[in-house]
Design a protein around this motif. Sequence first.
Motif, PDB file in Angstrom:
ATOM      1  N   GLN A  70      63.094  57.347  56.779  1.00  0.00           N
ATOM      2  CA  GLN A  70      62.547  57.601  55.440  1.00  0.00           C
ATOM      3  C   GLN A  70      63.663  57.834  54.425  1.00  0.00           C
ATOM      4  O   GLN A  70      63.579  57.375  53.278  1.00  0.00           O
ATOM      5  N   ASP A  71      64.721  58.545  54.831  1.00  0.00           N
ATOM      6  CA  ASP A  71      65.845  58.775  53.934  1.00  0.00           C
ATOM      7  C   ASP A  71      66.519  57.463  53.543  1.00  0.00           C
ATOM      8  O   ASP A  71      66.901  57.267  52.384  1.00  0.00           O
ATOM      9  N   TRP A  72      66.666  56.558  54.507  1.00  0.00           N
ATOM     10  CA  TRP A  72      67.271  55.269  54.199  1.00  0.00           C
ATOM     11  C   TRP A  72      66.376  54.454  53.266  1.00  0.00           C
ATOM     12  O   TRP A  72      66.871  53.733  52.396  1.00  0.00           O
ATOM     13  N   TRP A  73      65.071  54.564  53.432  1.00  0.00           N
ATOM     14  CA  TRP A  73      64.150  53.861  52.544  1.00  0.00           C
ATOM     15  C   TRP A  73      64.284  54.363  51.110  1.00  0.00           C
ATOM     16  O   TRP A  73      64.324  53.579  50.161  1.00  0.00           O
ATOM     17  N   ARG A  74      64.372  55.689  50.970  1.00  0.00           N
ATOM     18  CA  ARG A  74      64.544  56.256  49.633  1.00  0.00           C
ATOM     19  C   ARG A  74      65.896  55.870  49.042  1.00  0.00           C
ATOM     20  O   ARG A  74      66.013  55.591  47.845  1.00  0.00           O
ATOM     21  N   ALA A  75      66.932  55.864  49.879  1.00  0.00           N
ATOM     22  CA  ALA A  75      68.254  55.456  49.408  1.00  0.00           C
ATOM     23  C   ALA A  75      68.248  53.999  48.965  1.00  0.00           C
ATOM     24  O   ALA A  75      68.935  53.616  48.002  1.00  0.00           O
ATOM     25  N   ALA A  76      67.462  53.165  49.655  1.00  0.00           N
ATOM     26  CA  ALA A  76      67.373  51.754  49.289  1.00  0.00           C
ATOM     27  C   ALA A  76      66.754  51.582  47.911  1.00  0.00           C
ATOM     28  O   ALA A  76      67.198  50.744  47.108  1.00  0.00           O
ATOM     29  N   ILE A  77      65.734  52.381  47.616  1.00  0.00           N
ATOM     30  CA  ILE A  77      65.093  52.307  46.292  1.00  0.00           C
ATOM     31  C   ILE A  77      66.046  52.794  45.217  1.00  0.00           C
ATOM     32  O   ILE A  77      66.210  52.162  44.155  1.00  0.00           O
ATOM     33  N   MET A  78      66.710  53.924  45.465  1.00  0.00           N
ATOM     34  CA  MET A  78      67.652  54.453  44.480  1.00  0.00           C
ATOM     35  C   MET A  78      68.855  53.541  44.324  1.00  0.00           C
ATOM     36  O   MET A  78      69.447  53.461  43.244  1.00  0.00           O
ATOM     37  N   GLY A  79      69.220  52.827  45.388  1.00  0.00           N
ATOM     38  CA  GLY A  79      70.326  51.882  45.288  1.00  0.00           C
ATOM     39  C   GLY A  79      70.031  50.753  44.322  1.00  0.00           C
ATOM     40  O   GLY A  79      70.933  50.253  43.639  1.00  0.00           O
ATOM     41  N   ILE A  80      68.756  50.353  44.236  1.00  0.00           N
ATOM     42  CA  ILE A  80      68.362  49.318  43.276  1.00  0.00           C
ATOM     43  C   ILE A  80      68.443  49.857  41.850  1.00  0.00           C
ATOM     44  O   ILE A  80      68.987  49.209  40.950  1.00  0.00           O
ATOM     45  N   CYS A  81      67.921  51.056  41.642  1.00  0.00           N
ATOM     46  CA  CYS A  81      67.855  51.620  40.286  1.00  0.00           C
ATOM     47  C   CYS A  81      69.228  52.023  39.751  1.00  0.00           C
ATOM     48  O   CYS A  81      69.550  51.735  38.585  1.00  0.00           O
ATOM     49  N   LEU A  82      70.030  52.693  40.588  1.00  0.00           N
ATOM     50  CA  LEU A  82      71.281  53.275  40.099  1.00  0.00           C
ATOM     51  C   LEU A  82      72.470  52.314  40.201  1.00  0.00           C
ATOM     52  O   LEU A  82      72.960  51.838  39.177  1.00  0.00           O
ATOM     53  N   PRO A  83      72.978  51.994  41.400  1.00  0.00           N
ATOM     54  CA  PRO A  83      74.129  51.089  41.453  1.00  0.00           C
ATOM     55  C   PRO A  83      73.847  49.677  40.933  1.00  0.00           C
ATOM     56  O   PRO A  83      74.666  49.099  40.220  1.00  0.00           O
ATOM     57  N   VAL A  84      72.675  49.096  41.295  1.00  0.00           N
ATOM     58  CA  VAL A  84      72.425  47.706  40.917  1.00  0.00           C
ATOM     59  C   VAL A  84      72.166  47.584  39.411  1.00  0.00           C
ATOM     60  O   VAL A  84      72.910  46.918  38.689  1.00  0.00           O
ATOM     61  N   PHE A  85      71.094  48.214  38.935  1.00  0.00           N
ATOM     62  CA  PHE A  85      70.782  48.109  37.511  1.00  0.00           C
ATOM     63  C   PHE A  85      71.723  48.969  36.670  1.00  0.00           C
ATOM     64  O   PHE A  85      72.246  48.506  35.648  1.00  0.00           O
ATOM     65  N   GLY A  86      71.926  50.226  37.084  1.00  0.00           N
ATOM     66  CA  GLY A  86      72.731  51.138  36.281  1.00  0.00           C
ATOM     67  C   GLY A  86      74.160  50.684  36.123  1.00  0.00           C
ATOM     68  O   GLY A  86      74.638  50.474  34.997  1.00  0.00           O
ATOM     69  N   ASN A  87      74.887  50.528  37.243  1.00  0.00           N
ATOM     70  CA  ASN A  87      76.286  50.117  37.149  1.00  0.00           C
ATOM     71  C   ASN A  87      76.439  48.609  37.083  1.00  0.00           C
ATOM     72  O   ASN A  87      77.246  48.093  36.296  1.00  0.00           O
TER      73      ASN A  87
END
Length: 311
Positions: A70-87
């Motif tokens: 579950q933690d990896w799933w949440r990290a995957a979602i945040m990875g899209i929002c923060l590193p991908v779109f954000g940075n």
Amino acid sequence: MPASAPTASRSLILLALLALYLIWGSTYLATKIALGIWPPFLLSAMRYLLAGTLLYGALRLSGSPAPSRQDWWRAAIMGICLPVFGNGGTTFAQQYIPSGMTALLVAAVPMYLALLGWASGLTARPNAKVLLGLVLGVVGLLLLLKTDSTAPVLIPGHALLGIGAVLVGSFMWAVGSLYSRQKPIGGSPFVGVGMQMLCGGFYLSIIGLLHGEASSFHVDEVPLKIWGALAYLVVFGSIIALSAYVWLLKVVEPTLAGTYAFVNPVVALLLGWLFAGETLNTGMLGGAALIVAAVALVVLGGKQRQPRKLA
């Protein structure tokens, strides 16, 4: 201030704040230098894959427990929002607009947070100061949109594309930040940051390959100066400054940690002017002043007063 704050010395808090102000403010210039050779998405991918591997690997080797599925799933979602779109979005945008303007547009994040937090019921309705800040922010952004910058950019003539990419990226950064509050990753927050960076770096690699960046990029042609810029982004921008931010959120009020949002643009503008030949015309300075004032009102005006505890 949180209960754990007295255990943190003022000098450490000051050093952590300076790290946010100076390091995150200077990453825009470092990104602009690295973009001289690296394509945008592969640059962001390498930055986060290296930083995530170093941070996550070091913490796991030091004894931090393995995260759950579950933690990896949440990290995957945040990875899209923060590193991908954000940075990834802001790095892509710096091909088309100056680094100082990019930093000013990223300052829209606290304004997005105020509106999205209210709309989702996570935060209270914006008060008068916050609403004034939002209005000033919109006026500042409109002024920037109407300002023709003569600063050198890698791909001139497409400023609106760069501005749009930053605004979308900032919006998604705010979405990811709110999601992380609702669905936090268990265990050490630093392990969670490493997981987000690993997931984001993987996505960015795929995007870079689909974007055709690998065909025009050759690692053996990267000069030492560009490797230095990438190393700065990995070690200082992604590991040291981000760790300082996570630590500050635990020992000081979030509003104090959030003051980086209106200091970073000033640092980025000055560095771009001093070292990258970026101009500071009247329209840009006016927009900058309005956005910095707007973020200050949103961050500090939205500060929640804590009730006094009776002895």
